[in-house]
Enzyme design. Structure first.
Site, PDB file in Angstrom:
ATOM      1  N   ASN A  34     -31.976  21.524 -24.167  1.00 43.22           N
ATOM      2  CA  ASN A  34     -31.184  22.686 -24.614  1.00 43.22           C
ATOM      3  C   ASN A  34     -30.836  23.602 -23.440  1.00 43.22           C
ATOM      4  O   ASN A  34     -30.316  24.687 -23.638  1.00 43.22           O
ATOM      5  CB  ASN A  34     -31.908  23.481 -25.718  1.00 43.22           C
ATOM      6  CG  ASN A  34     -33.180  24.122 -25.209  1.00 43.22           C
ATOM      7  OD1 ASN A  34     -33.617  23.852 -24.094  1.00 43.22           O
ATOM      8  ND2 ASN A  34     -33.793  24.964 -26.026  1.00 43.22           N
ATOM      9  N   ASP A  60     -32.291  21.822 -29.334  1.00 41.55           N
ATOM     10  CA  ASP A  60     -33.659  22.301 -29.204  1.00 41.55           C
ATOM     11  C   ASP A  60     -34.581  21.314 -29.917  1.00 41.55           C
ATOM     12  O   ASP A  60     -34.358  20.985 -31.083  1.00 41.55           O
ATOM     13  CB  ASP A  60     -33.714  23.690 -29.873  1.00 41.55           C
ATOM     14  CG  ASP A  60     -35.026  24.393 -29.635  1.00 41.55           C
ATOM     15  OD1 ASP A  60     -36.069  23.711 -29.615  1.00 41.55           O
ATOM     16  OD2 ASP A  60     -34.995  25.630 -29.481  1.00 41.55           O
ATOM     17  N   SER A 127     -51.290  18.736 -17.855  1.00 45.30           N
ATOM     18  CA  SER A 127     -51.435  19.394 -16.557  1.00 45.30           C
ATOM     19  C   SER A 127     -52.898  19.455 -16.150  1.00 45.30           C
ATOM     20  O   SER A 127     -53.791  19.545 -17.000  1.00 45.30           O
ATOM     21  CB  SER A 127     -50.873  20.811 -16.682  1.00 45.30           C
ATOM     22  OG  SER A 127     -51.307  21.609 -15.611  1.00 45.30           O
ATOM     23  N   TYR A 152     -49.965  29.381 -21.761  1.00 47.01           N
ATOM     24  CA  TYR A 152     -49.335  28.139 -21.286  1.00 47.01           C
ATOM     25  C   TYR A 152     -50.383  27.018 -21.198  1.00 47.01           C
ATOM     26  O   TYR A 152     -50.199  25.927 -21.738  1.00 47.01           O
ATOM     27  CB  TYR A 152     -48.669  28.355 -19.915  1.00 47.01           C
ATOM     28  CG  TYR A 152     -48.490  27.069 -19.145  1.00 47.01           C
ATOM     29  CD1 TYR A 152     -47.484  26.177 -19.482  1.00 47.01           C
ATOM     30  CD2 TYR A 152     -49.367  26.720 -18.109  1.00 47.01           C
ATOM     31  CE1 TYR A 152     -47.345  24.971 -18.811  1.00 47.01           C
ATOM     32  CE2 TYR A 152     -49.236  25.522 -17.434  1.00 47.01           C
ATOM     33  CZ  TYR A 152     -48.221  24.652 -17.784  1.00 47.01           C
ATOM     34  OH  TYR A 152     -48.104  23.455 -17.118  1.00 47.01           O
ATOM     35  N   LYS A 156     -51.099  23.293 -23.477  1.00 47.91           N
ATOM     36  CA  LYS A 156     -51.317  21.925 -22.976  1.00 47.91           C
ATOM     37  C   LYS A 156     -52.595  21.350 -23.585  1.00 47.91           C
ATOM     38  O   LYS A 156     -52.626  20.194 -24.028  1.00 47.91           O
ATOM     39  CB  LYS A 156     -51.400  21.907 -21.447  1.00 47.91           C
ATOM     40  CG  LYS A 156     -50.090  22.234 -20.753  1.00 47.91           C
ATOM     41  CD  LYS A 156     -49.017  21.197 -21.036  1.00 47.91           C
ATOM     42  CE  LYS A 156     -47.655  21.566 -20.487  1.00 47.91           C
ATOM     43  NZ  LYS A 156     -46.556  20.723 -20.984  1.00 47.91           N
ATOM     44  N   LEU A 203     -45.237  27.442  -5.053  1.00 51.23           N
ATOM     45  CA  LEU A 203     -45.280  27.514  -3.591  1.00 51.23           C
ATOM     46  C   LEU A 203     -44.060  26.893  -2.900  1.00 51.23           C
ATOM     47  O   LEU A 203     -43.428  27.531  -2.058  1.00 51.23           O
ATOM     48  CB  LEU A 203     -46.577  26.835  -3.095  1.00 51.23           C
ATOM     49  CG  LEU A 203     -46.763  26.791  -1.588  1.00 51.23           C
ATOM     50  CD1 LEU A 203     -46.873  28.196  -0.994  1.00 51.23           C
ATOM     51  CD2 LEU A 203     -48.016  25.970  -1.226  1.00 51.23           C
ATOM     52  N   ARG A 234     -54.680  22.326  -3.229  1.00 52.22           N
ATOM     53  CA  ARG A 234     -54.063  21.638  -4.376  1.00 52.22           C
ATOM     54  C   ARG A 234     -53.744  20.199  -3.979  1.00 52.22           C
ATOM     55  O   ARG A 234     -53.637  19.881  -2.799  1.00 52.22           O
ATOM     56  CB  ARG A 234     -52.735  22.302  -4.762  1.00 52.22           C
ATOM     57  CG  ARG A 234     -52.846  23.733  -5.238  1.00 52.22           C
ATOM     58  CD  ARG A 234     -53.442  23.823  -6.633  1.00 52.22           C
ATOM     59  NE  ARG A 234     -53.436  25.184  -7.118  1.00 52.22           N
ATOM     60  CZ  ARG A 234     -54.386  26.079  -6.834  1.00 52.22           C
ATOM     61  NH1 ARG A 234     -55.401  25.756  -6.066  1.00 52.22           N
ATOM     62  NH2 ARG A 234     -54.314  27.302  -7.323  1.00 52.22           N
ATOM     63  N   ASP A 301     -55.663  32.394 -10.015  1.00 55.52           N
ATOM     64  CA  ASP A 301     -55.567  31.181  -9.196  1.00 55.52           C
ATOM     65  C   ASP A 301     -56.894  30.423  -9.149  1.00 55.52           C
ATOM     66  O   ASP A 301     -57.965  31.026  -9.110  1.00 55.52           O
ATOM     67  CB  ASP A 301     -55.141  31.527  -7.759  1.00 55.52           C
ATOM     68  CG  ASP A 301     -53.671  31.273  -7.516  1.00 55.52           C
ATOM     69  OD1 ASP A 301     -53.043  30.610  -8.367  1.00 55.52           O
ATOM     70  OD2 ASP A 301     -53.144  31.737  -6.486  1.00 55.52           O
TER      71      ASP A 301
HETATM   72  C1  UD1 Z   1     -49.330  26.742 -11.389  1.00 54.66           C
HETATM   73  C2  UD1 Z   1     -50.127  26.991 -12.638  1.00 54.66           C
HETATM   74  C3  UD1 Z   1     -50.354  25.686 -13.339  1.00 54.66           C
HETATM   75  C4  UD1 Z   1     -49.031  25.061 -13.693  1.00 54.66           C
HETATM   76  C5  UD1 Z   1     -48.195  24.916 -12.451  1.00 54.66           C
HETATM   77  C6  UD1 Z   1     -46.812  24.537 -12.892  1.00 54.66           C
HETATM   78  C7  UD1 Z   1     -51.534  28.939 -12.226  1.00 54.66           C
HETATM   79  C8  UD1 Z   1     -52.923  29.411 -12.016  1.00 54.66           C
HETATM   80  N1  UD1 Z   1     -51.385  27.629 -12.322  1.00 54.66           N
HETATM   81  O1  UD1 Z   1     -50.089  25.908 -10.540  1.00 54.66           O
HETATM   82  O2  UD1 Z   1     -51.084  25.913 -14.527  1.00 54.66           O
HETATM   83  O3  UD1 Z   1     -49.242  23.805 -14.290  1.00 54.66           O
HETATM   84  O4  UD1 Z   1     -48.096  26.146 -11.743  1.00 54.66           O
HETATM   85  O5  UD1 Z   1     -46.033  24.278 -11.785  1.00 54.66           O
HETATM   86  O6  UD1 Z   1     -50.614  29.698 -12.294  1.00 54.66           O
HETATM   87  N2  UD1 Z   1     -49.043  30.227  -3.384  1.00 54.66           N
HETATM   88  C9  UD1 Z   1     -48.931  31.143  -2.344  1.00 54.66           C
HETATM   89  N3  UD1 Z   1     -47.790  31.895  -2.268  1.00 54.66           N
HETATM   90  C10 UD1 Z   1     -46.767  31.773  -3.168  1.00 54.66           C
HETATM   91  C11 UD1 Z   1     -46.890  30.826  -4.216  1.00 54.66           C
HETATM   92  C12 UD1 Z   1     -48.038  30.080  -4.303  1.00 54.66           C
HETATM   93  O7  UD1 Z   1     -49.830  31.287  -1.523  1.00 54.66           O
HETATM   94  O8  UD1 Z   1     -45.774  32.497  -3.043  1.00 54.66           O
HETATM   95  C13 UD1 Z   1     -50.247  29.397  -3.467  1.00 54.66           C
HETATM   96  C14 UD1 Z   1     -51.067  29.614  -4.724  1.00 54.66           C
HETATM   97  O9  UD1 Z   1     -51.999  30.620  -4.555  1.00 54.66           O
HETATM   98  C15 UD1 Z   1     -51.687  28.235  -4.895  1.00 54.66           C
HETATM   99  C16 UD1 Z   1     -50.694  27.263  -4.300  1.00 54.66           C
HETATM  100  O10 UD1 Z   1     -49.843  28.049  -3.485  1.00 54.66           O
HETATM  101  O11 UD1 Z   1     -52.856  28.161  -4.138  1.00 54.66           O
HETATM  102  C17 UD1 Z   1     -49.861  26.551  -5.348  1.00 54.66           C
HETATM  103  O12 UD1 Z   1     -49.329  27.513  -6.233  1.00 54.66           O
HETATM  104  P1  UD1 Z   1     -48.266  27.128  -7.362  1.00 54.66           P
HETATM  105  O13 UD1 Z   1     -47.178  26.313  -6.766  1.00 54.66           O
HETATM  106  O14 UD1 Z   1     -47.893  28.377  -8.076  1.00 54.66           O
HETATM  107  O15 UD1 Z   1     -49.063  26.142  -8.313  1.00 54.66           O
HETATM  108  P2  UD1 Z   1     -50.471  26.339  -9.080  1.00 54.66           P
HETATM  109  O16 UD1 Z   1     -50.920  27.732  -9.077  1.00 54.66           O
HETATM  110  O17 UD1 Z   1     -51.400  25.331  -8.533  1.00 54.66           O
END
Ligand code: UD1
Length: 341
Positions: A34, A60, A127, A152, A156, A203, A234, A301
């Site tokens: 959708n 949807d 997830s 969220y 899951k 990230l 990760r 986190d």
């Molecule tokens: C997040 C969700 C997870 C979800 C996934 C979907 C949380 C706690 N977890 O995973 O449930 O399934 O997204 O995609 O929200 N980071 C930085 N700077 C940034 C962005 C991220 O340092 O600007 C770090 C975060 O602290 C983390 C890592 O990068 O350690 C990955 O972050 P992210 O891509 O958001 O994924 P998750 O948090 O692992």
């Protein structure tokens, strides 16, 4: 004739890459989307890669009547790969009902119709969030799940519970929940990739948008964790590897001899990388210097998590082929294509 698979959320990030993988393996993907969190331009990208426009129903998945018509029109569906769901952790905290309504509602409608129409195989997007912060690493599928920290994450877990209950009820629907670790990267053509709405939460899109000059600076969320360089760890998996895991999952289900079946499988690389390692790898493959600073921890986190992928190797005969550098290289190519538009 190609065997037909229904792909809900097929215009989304993981869904669109799976449509390519299905095509490459000889299947026809029928998309339901959708466009709540995706763009129609994805269809152009898909056409550029697979040479034709995929079949699409714009609707949807929680709309039972419309979905029933799709099942009835698309006779002979061999299975369903269900991606359609909301996925923003922070938003789910502020709008829990939206998440329960959509993420649970769409699964329920699908299961009901699969039973009704005799479609047996379901691959479900779960997830690694179901594990929370595990005590022992890497996590296996036997690692106990932990109470979810967001609506969220809870959707899951609840969807997994629904599938497990369905198996116990001897439903003819057979399902596998794939527990994704962190999907990144893009198709190497640069024609499809991740398309975050607004300011990215994740990230890699933040990294590539910063390198492209769309964001001024990226903040590393905390460097005082109990990890070798202090930043979170990760398991980053290339989205095309993840897409391939769905094909293997479908093929596995298709051969299951039990009438009723449900299981969970981790999909990751088996290797953890810290945020700083990701930044260094990105700088290496892109040749760009990334403007980053160390900031506070992000609430909620997880410190570190990576997968044990033995089950995916053994049961699905699948393993990740791409390393983090290849993933980042493809993510960067995608961002550069986007910036040109
Ligand atoms: C997040 C969700 C997870 C979800 C996934 C979907 C949380 C706690 N977890 O995973 O449930 O399934 O997204 O995609 O929200 N980071 C930085 N700077 C940034 C962005 C991220 O340092 O600007 C770090 C975060 O602290 C983390 C890592 O990068 O350690 C990955 O972050 P992210 O891509 O958001 O994924 P998750 O948090 O692992």
């Amino acid at each position: 004739m190609r065997r037909k698979i229904l792909v809900t959320g097929g215009a989304g990030y993981i869904g669109s890459h799976t449509v390519v993988a299905l095509h490459n393996t000889g299947y026809e993907a029928v998309i339901v989307d959708n466009f709540a969190n995706s763009s129609k331009s994805v269809l152009d990208g898909l056409e550029g890669i697979i040479g034709r426009r995929p079949k699409l129903y714009e609707l949807d998945c929680t709309d039972r009547k419309a979905m029933r018509e799709v099942f009835q029109k698309e006779k002979g569906l061999q299975g369903v790969i269900h991606f359609a769901a909301f996925k923003a952790v922070g938003e789910s905290v502020n709008e829990p009902l939206k998440y329960y309504q959509n993420n649970l509602g769409s699964l329920l409608v699908l299961l009901e119709l699969m039973e009704e129409e005799g479609v047996k195989n379901l691959v479900f997007s779960s997830s690694c969030t179901v594990y929370g912060q595990p005590e022992k690493l890497p996590v296996t599928e036997e690692t106990p799940t932990q109470p979810a920290t967001s609506p969220y994450g809870r959707t899951k877990q609840m969807c997994e519970d629904i599938l497990s209950d369905l198996r116990k009820s001897k439903s003819p629907v057979r399902s596998l929940a794939l527990r994704y670790f962190n999907p990144i990267g893009a198709h190497e053509s640069g024609l499809i990739g991740e398309l975050p709405n607004g300011v990215p939460n994740n990230l890699i899109p933040f990294v590539t948008q910063t390198a492209a000059g769309i964001r001024e600076q990226i903040t590393v969320f905390g460097d005082n964790y109990n990890t070798p360089d202090g930043t979170c760890i990760r398991d980053y998996i290339h989205v095309m590897d993840l897409a391939d895991a769905h094909i293997k999952a479908f093929e596995y289900l298709d051969k299951v001899s039990e009438e009723s079946f449900y299981d969970t499988v981790n999909v990751g690389t088996g290797k953890g990388n810290s945020v700083l390692e990701v930044i260094q790898a990105f700088e290496k493959v892109s040749g760009e210097k990334l403007n980053y600073k160390i900031g506070d921890r992000r609430s909620g986190d997880i410190e570190k998590v990576w997968a044990n992928v033995d089950k995916a190797n053994q049961v699905l005969n699948w393993q990740a082929k791409h390393d983090i550098e290849k993933s980042l290289d493809d993510a960067w190519r995608w961002q550069q294509q986007l910036s040109k538009k």
